[in-house]
Enzyme design. Structure first.
Site, mmCIF file in Angstrom:
data_model
loop_
_atom_site.group_PDB
_atom_site.id
_atom_site.type_symbol
_atom_site.label_atom_id
_atom_site.label_comp_id
_atom_site.label_asym_id
_atom_site.label_seq_id
_atom_site.Cartn_x
_atom_site.Cartn_y
_atom_site.Cartn_z
ATOM 1 N N ASP A 190 -5.774 -1.922 8.039
ATOM 2 C CA ASP A 190 -6.820 -2.517 7.208
ATOM 3 C C ASP A 190 -8.101 -2.579 8.023
ATOM 4 O OD1 ASP A 190 -5.292 -2.908 4.896
ATOM 5 O OD2 ASP A 190 -4.586 -4.867 5.560
ATOM 6 N N ASP A 237 -5.886 0.172 -0.884
ATOM 7 C CA ASP A 237 -5.783 -1.084 -1.631
ATOM 8 C C ASP A 237 -6.794 -1.123 -2.773
ATOM 9 O OD1 ASP A 237 -3.880 -1.902 0.256
ATOM 10 O OD2 ASP A 237 -5.372 -2.958 1.467
#
Length: 169
Positions: free
Chosen positions: A128, A146
């Protein structure tokens, strides 16, 4: 959907190119992040007063769900992603290619799911790097995969409302 079988060209499977683009962009960005940014908060890059680039590992799912477990969650989330990818690809094969909205939504979810599965299988975690915040509150870090999954899901939900409104008219 009609009972007549659709060819690959006629079916929504034509839209899988979008899933491939999302997957390649996702792993490309993650590669750049992993090889050019230091890990963790101390190495963040402040972009805007509410946005940082931040390289972190996510061993769980959205919002780091189950990230504190012993590792079994890696395979659970990988399995779920494979099932969802299979189902959405099957549904795309039954949808006409001209039904762009749902085919695009499904392709976005597939591209994002495969991007995160790639990370889980290769690295054991998801990379991330996007950190949005307001004051001292930080939204959980996330990535392109995402975003694609969330946008695709939102499109499916909106389509449900859109069809109800059309049916009433």
């Amino acid at each position: 959907m009609s009972e007549k079988a659709l060819t690959l060209k006629q079916s929504g499977v034509r839209w899988l190119w979008l899933a491939i683009v999302i997957f390649l962009a996702d792993i490309g960005i993650k590669y750049v992040v992993m090889n050019n940014m230091g890990y963790g908060w101390a190495n963040r890059i402040e972009i805007l007063p509410f946005f940082n680039l931040l390289y972190v590992h996510n061993y769980g799912a959205a919002f780091s769900f189950l990230s504190d477990q012993a590792g079994w969650q890696r395979w659970l989330f990988t399995g779920i992603a494979f099932v969802v990818t299979g189902l959405l690809t099957y549904w795309m094969s039954k949808l006409p290619a001209k039904e762009k909205w749902n085919n695009i939504a499904y392709a976005m979810i597939i591209g994002g799911a495969v991007g995160n599965v790639f990370d889980r299988v290769i690295h054991g975690f998801v990379v991330d790097y996007l950190d949005f915040y307001w004051g001292n509150y930080h939204w959980p870090a996330f990535n392109l995969a995402d975003m694609a999954i969330c946008l695709g899901a939102a499109m499916i939900i909106l389509d449900g409302f859109r069809k109800k409104d059309t049916a009433k008219a």
